[in-house]
Write an enzyme that holds these catalytic residues in place. Structure first.
Site, PDB file in Angstrom:
ATOM      1  N   TYR A 164       0.712  -1.420  -0.058  1.00 16.55           N
ATOM      2  CA  TYR A 164       0.064  -0.117   0.019  1.00 16.55           C
ATOM      3  C   TYR A 164       0.884   1.163  -0.095  1.00 16.55           C
ATOM      4  O   TYR A 164       0.779   2.167  -0.757  1.00 16.55           O
ATOM      5  CB  TYR A 164      -0.859   0.049   1.283  1.00 16.55           C
ATOM      6  CG  TYR A 164      -1.789   0.995   1.676  1.00 16.55           C
ATOM      7  CD1 TYR A 164      -3.082   1.147   0.607  1.00 16.55           C
ATOM      8  CD2 TYR A 164      -1.307   2.102   2.411  1.00 16.55           C
ATOM      9  CE1 TYR A 164      -3.884   2.152   1.126  1.00 16.55           C
ATOM     10  CE2 TYR A 164      -2.348   3.231   2.663  1.00 16.55           C
ATOM     11  CZ  TYR A 164      -3.639   3.070   2.040  1.00 16.55           C
ATOM     12  OH  TYR A 164      -4.442   4.299   2.295  1.00 16.55           O
ATOM     13  N   LYS A 168       1.008   4.113  -2.625  1.00 17.60           N
ATOM     14  CA  LYS A 168       0.655   5.400  -2.525  1.00 17.60           C
ATOM     15  C   LYS A 168       1.934   6.482  -2.910  1.00 17.60           C
ATOM     16  O   LYS A 168       1.636   7.562  -3.143  1.00 17.60           O
ATOM     17  CB  LYS A 168       0.355   5.676  -1.033  1.00 17.60           C
ATOM     18  CG  LYS A 168      -0.959   5.113  -0.780  1.00 17.60           C
ATOM     19  CD  LYS A 168      -2.003   5.118  -1.812  1.00 17.60           C
ATOM     20  CE  LYS A 168      -3.550   5.074  -0.910  1.00 17.60           C
ATOM     21  NZ  LYS A 168      -4.579   5.589  -2.061  1.00 17.60           N
TER      22      LYS A 168
HETATM   23  N1  LIG Z   1     -10.008   6.240   5.090  1.00 15.73           N
HETATM   24  C1  LIG Z   1      -8.807   6.958   5.538  1.00 15.73           C
HETATM   25  O1  LIG Z   1      -8.614   7.282   6.601  1.00 15.73           O
HETATM   26  C2  LIG Z   1      -7.793   6.911   4.385  1.00 15.73           C
HETATM   27  C3  LIG Z   1      -6.379   7.231   4.753  1.00 15.73           C
HETATM   28  C4  LIG Z   1      -5.510   7.258   3.910  1.00 15.73           C
HETATM   29  C5  LIG Z   1      -5.605   7.182   2.498  1.00 15.73           C
HETATM   30  N2  LIG Z   1      -7.055   6.681   2.153  1.00 15.73           N
HETATM   31  C6  LIG Z   1      -7.227   6.492   0.787  1.00 15.73           C
HETATM   32  O2  LIG Z   1      -8.529   6.893   0.427  1.00 15.73           O
HETATM   33  C7  LIG Z   1      -9.046   6.019  -0.693  1.00 15.73           C
HETATM   34  C8  LIG Z   1     -10.645   5.716  -0.173  1.00 15.73           C
HETATM   35  O3  LIG Z   1     -10.515   4.922   1.051  1.00 15.73           O
HETATM   36  P1  LIG Z   1     -11.777   4.793   1.996  1.00 15.73           P
HETATM   37  O4  LIG Z   1     -11.402   4.504   3.321  1.00 15.73           O
HETATM   38  O5  LIG Z   1     -12.943   5.617   1.342  1.00 15.73           O
HETATM   39  O6  LIG Z   1     -12.045   3.139   1.460  1.00 15.73           O
HETATM   40  P2  LIG Z   1     -13.345   2.089   1.167  1.00 15.73           P
HETATM   41  O7  LIG Z   1     -12.911   0.790   1.452  1.00 15.73           O
HETATM   42  O8  LIG Z   1     -14.475   2.671   2.135  1.00 15.73           O
HETATM   43  O9  LIG Z   1     -13.966   2.576  -0.143  1.00 15.73           O
HETATM   44  C9  LIG Z   1     -13.028   1.992  -1.421  1.00 15.73           C
HETATM   45  C10 LIG Z   1     -13.910   1.917  -2.434  1.00 15.73           C
HETATM   46  O10 LIG Z   1     -13.001   1.340  -3.549  1.00 15.73           O
HETATM   47  C11 LIG Z   1     -13.640   0.435  -4.320  1.00 15.73           C
HETATM   48  N3  LIG Z   1     -12.745  -0.229  -5.240  1.00 15.73           N
HETATM   49  C12 LIG Z   1     -11.770  -1.120  -4.734  1.00 15.73           C
HETATM   50  N4  LIG Z   1     -11.183  -1.632  -5.823  1.00 15.73           N
HETATM   51  C13 LIG Z   1     -11.516  -1.045  -7.009  1.00 15.73           C
HETATM   52  C14 LIG Z   1     -11.448  -1.407  -8.383  1.00 15.73           C
HETATM   53  N5  LIG Z   1     -10.501  -2.114  -8.886  1.00 15.73           N
HETATM   54  N6  LIG Z   1     -12.116  -0.502  -9.179  1.00 15.73           N
HETATM   55  C15 LIG Z   1     -13.140   0.488  -8.576  1.00 15.73           C
HETATM   56  N7  LIG Z   1     -13.464   0.587  -7.654  1.00 15.73           N
HETATM   57  C16 LIG Z   1     -12.903  -0.129  -6.553  1.00 15.73           C
HETATM   58  C17 LIG Z   1     -14.402  -0.339  -3.360  1.00 15.73           C
HETATM   59  O11 LIG Z   1     -15.526  -1.159  -3.754  1.00 15.73           O
HETATM   60  C18 LIG Z   1     -14.885   0.888  -2.186  1.00 15.73           C
HETATM   61  O12 LIG Z   1     -16.160   0.828  -2.631  1.00 15.73           O
HETATM   62  C19 LIG Z   1      -8.315   4.840  -0.760  1.00 15.73           C
HETATM   63  O13 LIG Z   1      -7.486   5.082  -1.914  1.00 15.73           O
HETATM   64  C20 LIG Z   1      -7.473   4.949   0.475  1.00 15.73           C
HETATM   65  O14 LIG Z   1      -6.244   4.238   0.386  1.00 15.73           O
HETATM   66  C21 LIG Z   1      -7.995   6.590   3.189  1.00 15.73           C
END
Ligand SMILES: NC(=O)c1ccc[n+]([C@@H]2O[C@H](COP(=O)([O-])OP(=O)(O)OC[C@H]3O[C@@H](n4cnc5c(N)ncnc54)[C@H](O)[C@@H]3O)[C@@H](O)[C@H]2O)c1
Length: 304
Positions: A164, A168
């Site tokens: 990951y 990133k």
């Molecule tokens: N939540 C946090 O605090 C946090 C922190 C750092 C980074 N991020 C990043 O923010 C983004 C969103 O995270 P989140 O927490 O909302 O996650 P989440 O798991 O709630 O949502 C991610 C969504 O991406 C979809 N997805 C996965 N693989 C896919 C693909 N191949 N094609 C299309 N859709 C796909 C999933 O079905 C899901 O609905 C991610 O990139 C994550 O790495 C989140």
């Protein structure tokens, strides 16, 4: 409804849940027509379903907005292309893409399998490339557009998510390359490092000192997609948004250099480097040491 994005067409990947969902709803509420992409998978990328993307389209329509669903996998070239093609066939243009889709397969480096490495890098990094690739070809012709990638504070390194973290870090370099390569066509590219309560952050094995809601992240993304950000010439930037905090990350640059005459030898470097060039202490390593200390004392580790 606001009008920050009136008349614009925006595609959001991973828009079915968490942050992507908030971005899609937020963009629609500000007047954008939205392509809602989500493969509808579990947190580790398994069991796809098209119902997730379709559900968000219904939510947007119920609120008076316009949206179309794409349930493709953005880690494939065809999936990324379809996100862009559906924007063009449905709405005739594409002003912004936001690549939020992501999955997790956590494992220490020394135990990680190819099946844990490849899909994570493919979803985050290649999944940003496939959409940026297709969108940038359209935006270059339009001579306008905005690309937004999603990174993480973990691009600095991660104990148990090296796949990951590497993806990133790659996204930041891809965003900066897009900012450079598309500058002359009037296209901007930026990255967002969010901290927000979602199913993904619920998995973090520590208390996060600074965390907010997906809607906080959506507000920043809507701004970055808007003409207001374009007027400020914002491109090539990485922004953290964590609840009440927004921070900008430094551009990578050489910290300290020293020169010596003549060719280098290992012995010469051993004499020269420690006292002149030295090291730049790694903040996450210092944090890890604090956490190890707290764990030894029996208190709960607290991330900064
Ligand atoms: N939540 C946090 O605090 C946090 C922190 C750092 C980074 N991020 C990043 O923010 C983004 C969103 O995270 P989140 O927490 O909302 O996650 P989440 O798991 O709630 O949502 C991610 C969504 O991406 C979809 N997805 C996965 N693989 C896919 C693909 N191949 N094609 C299309 N859709 C796909 C999933 O079905 C899901 O609905 C991610 O990139 C994550 O790495 C989140």
């Amino acid at each position: 409804m606001g009008n920050f994005l009136a008349g614009k067409v925006v595609a959001v990947t991973g828009a079915g849940r968490g942050i992507g969902r908030a971005v899609a709803l937020g963009a629609a509420a500000e007047g954008a027509r939205v392509v809602v992409n989500d493969y509808g998978v579990s947190i580790d990328g398994a069991s796809p379903t098209s119902e997730i993307a379709e559900g968000i389209v219904k939510e947007i329509e119920a609120a008076g907005g316009e949206a179309v669903a794409v349930a493709d996998d953005v880690s494939t070239m065809a999936g990324g292309q379809r996100v862009v093609d559906v924007a063009l066939s449905s709405y005739g243009r594409l002003d912004g893409v936001v690549c939020v889709a992501g999955i997790l397969r956590e494992r220490m480096l020394f135990n990680m399998s190819e099946e844990e490495w490849d899909p994570v890098v493919a979803t985050h990094l290649k999944g940003t490339f496939t959409v940026f690739r297709a969108a940038s070809a359209v935006m270059r012709q339009q001579r306008a557009g905005t690309l937004i990638g999603f990174t993480s504070g973990n691009h600095q390194g991660s104990v148990s998510q090296p796949n990951y973290s590497a993806a990133k870090g790659g996204i930041i370099s891809l965003v900066r390359s897009a900012a450079l390569g598309l500058h002359k066509y009037g296209v901007t590219a930026n990255a967002v490092a969010p901290v927000a309560r979602t199913r993904m952050s619920a998995n973090v094995p520590m208390e996060l000192a600074e965390i907010g809601e997906p809607e906080d992240v959506a507000a920043l993304v809507v701004y970055l997609l808007s003409d207001r950000a374009k007027e400020e010439r914002i491109t090539g930037q990485v922004y953290t948004v964590a609840g009440p905090k927004i921070a900008v990350w430094a551009q990578p640059r050489e910290l300290r250099a020293a020169y010596a005459s003549g060719g280098w030898t290992p012995e010469g470097i051993a004499e020269f480097l420690p006292g002149s060039v030295g090291v730049d202490p790694m903040p996450m390593l210092l944090q890890l040491e604090r956490m190890e200390e707290a764990a030894r004392d029996g208190s709960r580790p607290n991330a900064q």
